[in-house]
Design a protein around this motif. Structure first.
Motif, short mmCIF file in Angstrom:
data_model
loop_
_atom_site.label_atom_id
_atom_site.label_comp_id
_atom_site.label_asym_id
_atom_site.label_seq_id
_atom_site.Cartn_x
_atom_site.Cartn_y
_atom_site.Cartn_z
N VAL A 116 0.85 -1.20 0.00
CA VAL A 116 0.00 0.00 0.00
C VAL A 116 0.88 1.24 0.00
O VAL A 116 1.88 1.29 0.71
CB VAL A 116 -0.92 0.00 1.25
CG1 VAL A 116 -1.66 1.31 1.37
CG2 VAL A 116 -1.90 -1.15 1.17
N GLY A 117 0.50 2.24 -0.78
CA GLY A 117 1.17 3.53 -0.74
C GLY A 117 2.65 3.47 -1.03
O GLY A 117 3.46 3.94 -0.25
N ASP A 173 6.75 0.50 0.49
CA ASP A 173 5.34 0.54 0.88
C ASP A 173 5.22 0.95 2.36
O ASP A 173 6.23 1.17 3.04
CB ASP A 173 4.66 -0.80 0.61
CG ASP A 173 5.34 -1.96 1.31
OD1 ASP A 173 6.25 -1.70 2.09
OD2 ASP A 173 4.96 -3.12 1.05
N CYS A 174 4.00 1.05 2.83
CA CYS A 174 3.77 1.49 4.20
C CYS A 174 4.47 0.59 5.21
O CYS A 174 5.00 1.05 6.21
CB CYS A 174 2.28 1.53 4.50
SG CYS A 174 1.44 2.83 3.66
N LEU A 202 2.18 13.22 -0.48
CA LEU A 202 0.97 12.45 -0.19
C LEU A 202 0.05 12.36 -1.41
O LEU A 202 -0.50 11.30 -1.70
CB LEU A 202 0.22 13.09 0.99
CG LEU A 202 -1.09 12.43 1.38
CD1 LEU A 202 -0.82 11.09 2.03
CD2 LEU A 202 -1.88 13.30 2.33
N ASP A 203 -0.10 13.48 -2.12
CA ASP A 203 -1.01 13.51 -3.27
C ASP A 203 -0.62 12.48 -4.31
O ASP A 203 -1.43 11.66 -4.73
CB ASP A 203 -1.00 14.92 -3.87
CG ASP A 203 -1.89 15.02 -5.08
OD1 ASP A 203 -2.93 14.32 -5.09
OD2 ASP A 203 -1.56 15.77 -6.01
N SER A 259 -0.89 8.70 -2.93
CA SER A 259 -2.17 8.06 -2.60
C SER A 259 -3.16 8.05 -3.76
O SER A 259 -4.27 7.56 -3.59
CB SER A 259 -2.79 8.70 -1.36
OG SER A 259 -2.51 10.04 -1.29
N ARG A 260 -2.81 8.56 -4.92
CA ARG A 260 -3.73 8.49 -6.06
C ARG A 260 -3.98 7.04 -6.44
O ARG A 260 -3.04 6.26 -6.58
CB ARG A 260 -3.14 9.23 -7.25
CG ARG A 260 -3.38 10.70 -7.11
CD ARG A 260 -2.95 11.46 -8.32
NE ARG A 260 -2.94 12.87 -7.96
CZ ARG A 260 -2.77 13.85 -8.83
NH1 ARG A 260 -2.58 13.57 -10.09
NH2 ARG A 260 -2.78 15.07 -8.43
N TRP A 315 -5.55 4.83 -4.66
CA TRP A 315 -5.82 3.98 -3.50
C TRP A 315 -7.18 4.31 -2.92
O TRP A 315 -7.77 5.33 -3.22
CB TRP A 315 -4.74 4.15 -2.45
CG TRP A 315 -3.42 3.64 -2.91
CD1 TRP A 315 -2.39 4.40 -3.36
CD2 TRP A 315 -3.01 2.29 -3.01
NE1 TRP A 315 -1.34 3.60 -3.74
CE2 TRP A 315 -1.70 2.30 -3.53
CE3 TRP A 315 -3.62 1.07 -2.72
CZ2 TRP A 315 -0.99 1.12 -3.76
CZ3 TRP A 315 -2.91 -0.09 -2.95
CH2 TRP A 315 -1.61 -0.06 -3.45
N ASP A 344 -6.99 3.40 2.67
CA ASP A 344 -5.54 3.32 2.48
C ASP A 344 -4.89 4.68 2.66
O ASP A 344 -3.73 4.76 3.05
CB ASP A 344 -5.22 2.78 1.09
CG ASP A 344 -5.67 1.34 0.93
OD1 ASP A 344 -5.62 0.62 1.93
OD2 ASP A 344 -6.07 0.96 -0.18
N VAL A 345 -5.62 5.74 2.36
CA VAL A 345 -5.06 7.08 2.56
C VAL A 345 -4.70 7.28 4.02
O VAL A 345 -3.66 7.84 4.35
CB VAL A 345 -6.06 8.17 2.08
CG1 VAL A 345 -5.60 9.54 2.52
CG2 VAL A 345 -6.20 8.12 0.59
N ILE A 372 -1.54 5.45 4.60
CA ILE A 372 -0.38 6.13 4.02
C ILE A 372 0.00 7.34 4.87
O ILE A 372 1.16 7.56 5.20
CB ILE A 372 -0.69 6.56 2.57
CG1 ILE A 372 -0.88 5.34 1.69
CG2 ILE A 372 0.43 7.42 2.02
CD1 ILE A 372 -1.50 5.63 0.36
#
Lengths: 372, 178
Positions: free
Chosen positions: A204-205, A259-260, A344-345, A348-349, A351, A355-356, A359
């Motif tokens: 993720v992220g 990833d995270c 961040l922008d 996280s697009r 997801w 998940d945001v 992240i």
């Protein structure tokens, strides 16, 4: 955010949302559950740190640096005083260097414990948060014993520290480390290797290394992407070059590199490295006077300095311009959390909204430092 | 967006999530029988160590003279400008010319940095271990000389929190609601 079309929806997360870690508002454009754009709105905690610094004397800036990164005040102080000492060409006694490193590393552990605990809380694991806070409390007790405050220490001063260590500090600290090291295993059992946690964070992220570098992301977030960069090793300040420690980097253990989970895991490994530094520092700490090099009046020569240090959140830099008066002409702070939030922008697009949160938590931002 | 390489694929057993829950619960249950770390706050209180930076006090000599000579070093060192002093000629014949006629500290502005006690040449102003002095009105949190001297009386012999009778009501300034 432009025109909202079709099934799109604008969703505000924050400013009063527990997962935004402070007063941050995220304007999220979503299509169903999928996030297509995030616009962070900052400034709710803006206290004019930089302008304020131009109106107080050099030593009076130190309590305000506390309040920027309030979870790692020692490291904020550390960066400022190291920069000031470079500007004034002060050599501090050995003992002061050791005390600063002990305090800085203890605060790094405390800050990472909070970051990891609250990250678990964001994801849905409540218990590790309580256990990590319990252990963080013991570090705060040590700080309280040393300098009389639990959160905003104002401990490191230009040319020294405000108080010497209490007489049985070394024993207390070693006792804490002996207690704390087995706890790391427990955190791992409880949170790190939990399948639910792994599925929420792995893959993720992902921040690829090139994206991280181009956004200026530093600290554990950058190292999570596999870039081995740590100011303590690569541009040593104070006496960090005397200690042996490794720089943990992300390996993509359970998924993609960066990833995270990798960012989380790098923090967990960094705690063990900090323990390693602390043990070395406590072994070698010399005796001496901690107030010896304190200048009576701080009046640096004309000139400027930029010094970066490694705070728990990354590359914390201070740019100080002096015009020869006791009041700084300009103090600029380079905040690592600000750059972390800026990516961040892009990250996280695509997801989902849940998940945001994962992240954002993994970036470990502190709004006090972003808004300043 | 980065390309995602799935190297971790949960098995059927993992996807049940039940073993993961049980494993976590094992750790938690172990903690259930350990010593408690919390304290029951209003009944028990955290006792801060010496040197804690809490409520201020103004020190006195054993013969009741105020140590402060109204030099205003503390006010100059204060980053938040919370100390205001009005000096006057000293009523005591002790070689010190000035003493504070008024000495007000705005506790709401104060950031408890401890610069004032470091700056004081006479050791007059000090921060004590008292941390629970919340109040109902902003005006009551600007404490004057009598309040500061009262805090000295309260804390000079022993730690405030080791006394049996400590309570916000025993503080030397108004703490009730009006």
């Amino acid at each position: 955010m432009g025109i909202v079309q079709g099934d799109q929806m604008i969703l505000n997360i924050g400013p009063q949302h527990p997962s935004t870690h402070g007063v941050l508002r995220l304007e999220v454009r979503t299509d169903g559950e999928i996030v297509s754009e995030i616009k962070p709105h900052l400034g709710y905690l803006h206290r004019c740190f930089e302008k304020h610094s131009e109106n107080v004397t050099y030593e009076q800036v130190i309590p305000f640096t506390d309040r920027c990164d309030y979870l790692a005040s020692m490291n904020s102080n550390f960066g400022y005083v190291v920069a000031m000492e470079e500007l004034m060409e002060i050599k501090v006694p050995e003992r002061v260097d050791y005390i600063r490193i002990i305090m800085g590393e203890l605060n790094r552990i405390a800050s990472h414990l909070l970051a990891l605990g609250v990250y678990g809380l964001d994801i849905g694991a409540f218990t590790p948060f309580l256990y990590m806070f319990r252990d963080r409390e013991r570090i705060l007790d040590m700080f309280e014993l040393t300098c009389g405050a639990r959160l905003l220490y104002n401990y490191m001063w230009v040319g020294g520290v405000s108080h010497d260590l209490p007489k049985d500090f070394e024993k207390i600290c070693i006792g804490f480390l002996d207690y704390f090291e087995p706890q790391i295993k427990e955190y791992n059992n409880l949170l790190t290797y939990n399948k639910i946690f792994i599925e929420r964070t792995a893959d993720v992220g992902v921040i690829p290394a090139d994206v991280a570098v181009s956004y200026g992301v530093t600290g554990p977030n950058l190292r999570g992407s596999g870039v081995k960069w740590d100011v303590r090793k690569d541009e040593p300040y104070s006496i960090y070059d005397r200690f042996e420690f490794d720089i943990p980097v992300g390996e993509g253990q359970f998924g993609t590199l960066g990833d995270c989970f990798d960012r989380y895991w790098v923090r967990m490994l960094e705690i063990s490295q900090s323990v390693k530094i602390l043990r070395q520092a406590l072994k070698d700490i010399p005796d001496g006077n901690v107030h010896q090099a304190l200048p009576k009046k701080i009046r640096p020569p004309k000139g400027s300095v930029y010094r970066r240090t490694e705070s728990p959140r990354g590359d914390l830099g201070y740019y100080i311009v002096s015009d020869g008066t006791p009041v700084p002409y300009r103090v600029k702070m380079r905040s690592p959390a600000f750059t972390a939030l800026s990516c961040l922008d892009e990250v996280s697009r695509g997801w989902m909204i849940s998940d945001v949160i994962a992240i954002l938590g993994s970036l470990d931002i502190v709004l006090g430092e972003i808004d300043r | 967006m980065a390309t995602i390489i799935k190297s971790y694929e949960p098995t059927f057993w993992d996807k049940l999530y039940f073993p993961a829950l049980l494993k976590g619960l094992m750790v938690t249950i172990k903690h259930f029988f350990r010593q408690k770390v919390t304290i029951q706050y209003p009944d028990e209180r955290h006792i801060p160590p010496d040197g804690y930076r809490g409520l201020h006090r103004l020190n006195k000599y054993p013969d009741e003279r105020i140590k402060c000579v109204a030099c205003e070093m503390c006010a100059a060192a204060c980053p938040s400008n919370c100390i205001s002093i009005i000096p006057g000629p000293s009523p005591w014949d002790d070689g010190k010319e000035r003493y504070p006629v008024r000495f007000d500290i705005n506790l709401l502005r104060c950031i408890y940095c401890g610069f004032c006690e470091m700056a004081c040449p006479e050791g007059a102003i000090e921060l004590t271990e008292i941390y629970d002095f919340s109040n109902y009105s902003r005006d009551d949190l600007v404490i004057d000389k009598d309040g500061l001297l009262g805090v000295y009386e309260l804390t000079k012999k022993q730690n405030y929190y080791t006394k049996k009778s400590h309570s916000p009501a025993s503080l030397p300034f108004k703490t009730e609601r009006t």
